[in-house]
Scaffold this active site. Structure first.
Site, PDB file in Angstrom:
ATOM      1  N   ASP A   8       0.853  -1.188   0.000  1.00  0.00           N
ATOM      2  CA  ASP A   8       0.000   0.000   0.000  1.00  0.00           C
ATOM      3  C   ASP A   8       0.886   1.235   0.000  1.00  0.00           C
ATOM      4  O   ASP A   8       1.853   1.319   0.775  1.00  0.00           O
ATOM      5  CB  ASP A   8      -0.911   0.023   1.228  1.00  0.00           C
ATOM      6  CG  ASP A   8      -1.965  -1.074   1.201  1.00  0.00           C
ATOM      7  OD1 ASP A   8      -2.076  -1.779   0.182  1.00  0.00           O
ATOM      8  OD2 ASP A   8      -2.676  -1.227   2.206  1.00  0.00           O
ATOM      9  N   ASP A 134     -15.657  -5.477  -0.764  1.00  0.00           N
ATOM     10  CA  ASP A 134     -15.271  -5.281   0.636  1.00  0.00           C
ATOM     11  C   ASP A 134     -16.498  -5.546   1.490  1.00  0.00           C
ATOM     12  O   ASP A 134     -17.525  -4.864   1.352  1.00  0.00           O
ATOM     13  CB  ASP A 134     -14.758  -3.863   0.850  1.00  0.00           C
ATOM     14  CG  ASP A 134     -13.531  -3.564  -0.002  1.00  0.00           C
ATOM     15  OD1 ASP A 134     -12.802  -4.519  -0.329  1.00  0.00           O
ATOM     16  OD2 ASP A 134     -13.303  -2.391  -0.343  1.00  0.00           O
TER      17      ASP A 134
END
Length: 249
Positions: A8, A134
């Site tokens: 990330d 998600d």
């Protein structure tokens, strides 16, 4: 099952968020270039990069990321703020192997349909698309996990399949960033309903035992990030696993 190491990026730094919260961030003393160099090796050729600035509509990292992508032989699975057909084409034209789409696919009723008819480099763009799902207690979350979709999880998967999208990145929000084990029950439910989907598991993986458990579910691949930085899974573990999977495929 293939292990995809995750990185990330926030302000060009390697970081991890806990439960997607920007205020709960850990910054690691390494760079994206260094991480890619460590992962690259026999059997490991795909890396998962999330542009956390891009997720907020800030594409200040993009030229930095494109420069790195052009310099590496690693294939990149990219996510972060992909909210237009033009952005999908731009990323694929820049050399991104797979593009992850999430919020726009949920909130814009025509986005996936338009994308299903689009061609990128001579093939349907759907071959390069990963649908992000998600999930928090079987509810689909979007916009940085701040909003809840009224669309039922199973119905959403069925709609994507009808449009020709078959690869899904499923993150169990309850598990993400906690190193408490993967969302096995959620993945079982999805695969029992649609055995043909290519499922990428994400969230909570803390050990090679977790990897082996996921492997038993017919999952295509899993994304691992924090467990690597916290030294619970070594880069050599990943290389050895992926090479063995390649040999036995």
């Amino acid at each position: 099952m293939y292990i995809i190491p995750a990185v990330d990026i926030l302000d060009q730094k390697v970081v991890r968020l806990r439960e997607g919260k920007y205020e709960d961030v850990t910054v690691y003393d390494t760079s994206l270039e260094e991480m890619i160099a460590k992962y690259q090796g026999n059997g490991t050729e795909l890396i998962h990069i999330i542009d956390l600035n891009g997720a907020k509509g800030d594409f200040s990292n993009q030229s930095y990321l494109f420069d790195i992508i052009h310099k590496t032989d690693m294939k990149v699975q990219y996510g972060g703020g992909v909210r237009s057909i033009e952005k999908v084409k731009e990323l694929i034209d820049a050399g991104v192997h797979r593009v992850i789409v999430g919020t726009q696919a949920i909130t814009n009723p025509t986005f996936l349909e338009e994308l299903s008819h689009l061609y990128c480099n001579g093939v349907k763009c759907s071959d390069h698309i990963v649908i992000a799902i998600d999930v928090l207690d079987e509810v689909i979350k979007y916009s940085g996990w701040m909003e809840s979709s009224p669309i039922k999880l199973i119905n959403y998967i069925d709609r994507c399949l009808k449009l020709g999208f078959f690869r899904f990145l499923c993150t169990d929000i309850n598990k993400d960033g906690k190193l408490g084990g993967a969302g096995v029950e959620l993945y079982k439910k999805l695969l029992d309903h649609s055995p043909i989907i290519k499922l990428i598991a994400s969230g909570g993986i803390s050990s090679m035992d977790d990897v082996r458990e996921l492997d038993s579910l017919r999952i295509e691949s899993c994304v691992i990030g924090k467990a690597i930085y916290e030294q619970r899974i070594s880069i050599e573990d990943i290389k050895e696993w992926n090479l063995r999977q390649l040999i036995t495929f």
